[in-house]
Design an enzyme around this catalytic site. Structure first.
Site, PDB file in Angstrom:
ATOM      1  N   SER A 115       0.811  -1.201   0.000  1.00 19.70           N
ATOM      2  CA  SER A 115       0.000   0.000   0.000  1.00 19.70           C
ATOM      3  C   SER A 115       0.847   1.255   0.000  1.00 19.70           C
ATOM      4  O   SER A 115       1.932   1.309   0.554  1.00 19.70           O
ATOM      5  CB  SER A 115      -0.912   0.008   1.230  1.00 19.70           C
ATOM      6  N   LYS A 116       0.314   2.260  -0.651  1.00 18.36           N
ATOM      7  CA  LYS A 116       0.979   3.548  -0.674  1.00 18.36           C
ATOM      8  C   LYS A 116       1.024   4.126   0.735  1.00 18.36           C
ATOM      9  O   LYS A 116       1.875   4.912   1.082  1.00 18.36           O
ATOM     10  CB  LYS A 116       0.191   4.474  -1.602  1.00 18.36           C
ATOM     11  N   ARG A 117       0.063   3.704   1.528  1.00 20.92           N
ATOM     12  CA  ARG A 117       0.028   4.194   2.905  1.00 20.92           C
ATOM     13  C   ARG A 117       1.131   3.578   3.746  1.00 20.92           C
ATOM     14  O   ARG A 117       1.460   4.056   4.803  1.00 20.92           O
ATOM     15  CB  ARG A 117      -1.331   3.871   3.534  1.00 20.92           C
TER      16      ARG A 117
END
Length: 476
Positions: free
Chosen positions: A248-250
């Site tokens: 995830s980009k998070r």
RNA sequence: GGCCCCAUCGUCUAGCGGUUAGGACAUCGGCCUCUCACGCCGGUAACCCGGGUUCGAGUCCCGGUGGGGUCGCCA
């Protein structure tokens, strides 16, 4: 066939993460290997999520990785602008074409109404999927209300394409619904914008993550509706987290810049990424130019995989270790920021060049390298208390004093001469080399572990070596 | 659930009908050695299951199982 045109089209809603970097890499490699063009396009049609900081972060990461683009932000090009937010007129024109041909229509259903229907359905049957009921499909009036534009999907037949990695993929049209092309605020959605731009920019091959495979039939439908020839498609298997879920980009610690900050070399990162889903027999380590020569779609695999930290670290290390892969000048330049971080802002260049060969096969990252280089550039080494307690006990003063005397006149002041002198000295005293080497190591480096003692002394020079021996003897 | 896709050591992978199933990382032994590394030698470890096709399937076909992606006025 003419030179291919590839693109990487990130949305600036966060930092570039390694999964995205891998997608960019595969596009870049193919463009470079075929003498084609690599285009960078910023997909910032979602005003809510896009930010200039993200754009900057993405460009920085691309540059650091050495994935240079022929057209795009900062460099311009004949098909600009390269920010989708600046291409709205194009999408509007395209949308009107579709509507006038009866291939798309305005839908006045509100998001709230649709969301309510979706929620109601889920309540009755949690497993059911909500399909847009086609309320406005055949509507002829044009009320003065906000609307979205929907594509009029064919209700029968199938949409097929041949993927360069996965082969033939066929999707029944009946499973497609009338997807939204343009939002109420007039901004285009991904599928429309991507198709319009890829066509306008002359993209010949779209390579992206497998999570886009479901978008492809919709996009093919759009190409046909416009009367355009679709590009080729290549979907990459997914790189999952070590646990097996989606990267995830998070997940902040998988950002390209996180790897840079931890001291991994850019080519090490790229080498790991390229070998993830692509292989060439037993070969593991590639220089940039070797990679460009070797890369091809026929050797891209289909299976998803999990990111492995240990393997990653090893591949990166391999690049730092081999002088053929990382030259002395690059190594020194890359290590500099990490030395600076330790308060060693301008290490003496000649000494740095001499010391790097001693640490490069020991330091797995540039951050570690800076740590191992530390004592070469301080007047006094920082003394590790545990090492001192063990090696600088009673008797050490005498041992160190005698060693200093034995080495004082060594000519030339160089590794093998120093070792020879020390071995003679040790033998004459009836000692083992390690009885002298360990105290001396701690005296000279402050640590219990270091590169070969005599090489360290050689780099340090006569004056500093003798000074450190004497000082440690005094303390002990 | 619909649609799509995938399946070889713990991980990344080689294999493209006949192999003692190879390599790398990790792991476990050992060698080298002034410490730490590097390097070298060796060990443990895999074809998801069931049917076919074939003289012969990890390799081809079908089914199952498992996993993933996607079903937004995100990209």
């Amino acid at each position: 066939m003419s030179a291919p045109r590839l693109r990487f089209a990130p949305s600036p809603s966060g930092y570039l993460h390694i999964g995205g970097a891998r997608t960019a890499l595969f596009n870049w490699l193919w463009a470079r290997s075929q003498g084609g063009s690599f285009i960078l396009r910023i997909e910032d049609t979602d005003q809510e999520r896009s930010s200039l900081d993200s754009v900057r972060a993405i460009l920085d990461s691309m540059k650091w990785l050495g994935l240079d683009w022929d057209e795009g932000p900062e460099v311009g090009g004949p098909h600009g602008p390269y920010f989708q937010s600046e291409r709205k007129a194009l999408y509007r024109e395209a949308t009107e074409t579709l509507i006038s041909r009866g291939l798309a229509y305005r839908c006045y259903c509100t998001k709230e109404a649709l969301d309510a229907q979706r929620a109601a359905l889920k309540e009755r049957d949690p497993k059911a999927q909500f399909v847009y009921p086609g309320t406005c499909r055949d509507r002829t009036d044009t009320p003065d209300q906000p609307f979205v534009v929907r594509f009029k999907s064919p209700e029968s037949g199938s949409t097929d394409f041949v993927d360069k990695v996965f082969g033939a993929i066929s999707t029944p049209n009946a499973s497609q619904q009338d997807f939204v092309l343009v939002r109420t605020d007039g901004y285009p959605l991904y599928n429309l914008a991507a198709v319009v731009d890829d066509h306008a920019m002359g993209i010949t091959l779209v390579a992206r993550g497998r999570d886009h495979i479901g978008n492809t039939p919709q996009q093919v439908l759009l190409y046909r509706a416009f009367g355009w020839e679709p590009p080729e498609f290549a979907h990459l298997p997914m790189m999952l987290s070590p646990k097996g879920d989606k990267l995830s980009k998070r997940n902040a610690d998988v950002g390209v810049q996180d790897y840079r900050d931890r001291g991994y070399p850019a080519m090490g990162v790229l080498n790991y990424l390229v070998r993830f889903g692509w292989s060439l027999g037993d070969r593991e380590i590639f220089s940039r130019s070797e990679l460009i020569r070797a890369f091809g779609w026929d050797r891209v695999g289909k299976a998803d995989g999990k990111f492995d930290d240990k393997k990653f670290a090893d591949v990166a290390f391999e690049h730092l270790k081999q002088p053929e892969l990382t030259g002395l000048d690059d190594y020194a330049a890359w290590a500099a920021p990490f030395l600076e971080r330790r308060g060693l802002a301008s290490p003496e260049p000649a000494r740095l060049r001499a010391a790097i060969p001693l640490v490069r096969e020991r330091a797995r990252t540039l951050a570690e390298a800076a740590e191992m280089l530390d004592y070469f550039f301080r007047p006094e080494p920082e003394l590790d208390p545990k090492a001192a307690a063990k090696a600088l006990g009673p008797g050490a003063a005498e041992v160190l004093g005698e060693l200093a005397e034995a080495l004082r006149g060594v000519e030339p002041w160089e590794g093998s001469a120093l070792e020879e002198a020390t071995r003679r000295h040790v033998e004459a005293r009836g000692l083992a080399l390690k009885d002298v080497a360990q105290p001396a190591r701690v005296a000279v480096t402050g640590r219990a572990a270091s590169p070969p003692l005599f090489d360290v002394m050689s780099v340090l020079g006569r004056e500093q070596t003798l000074h450190r021996l004497a000082r440690a003897a005094g303390k002990a």
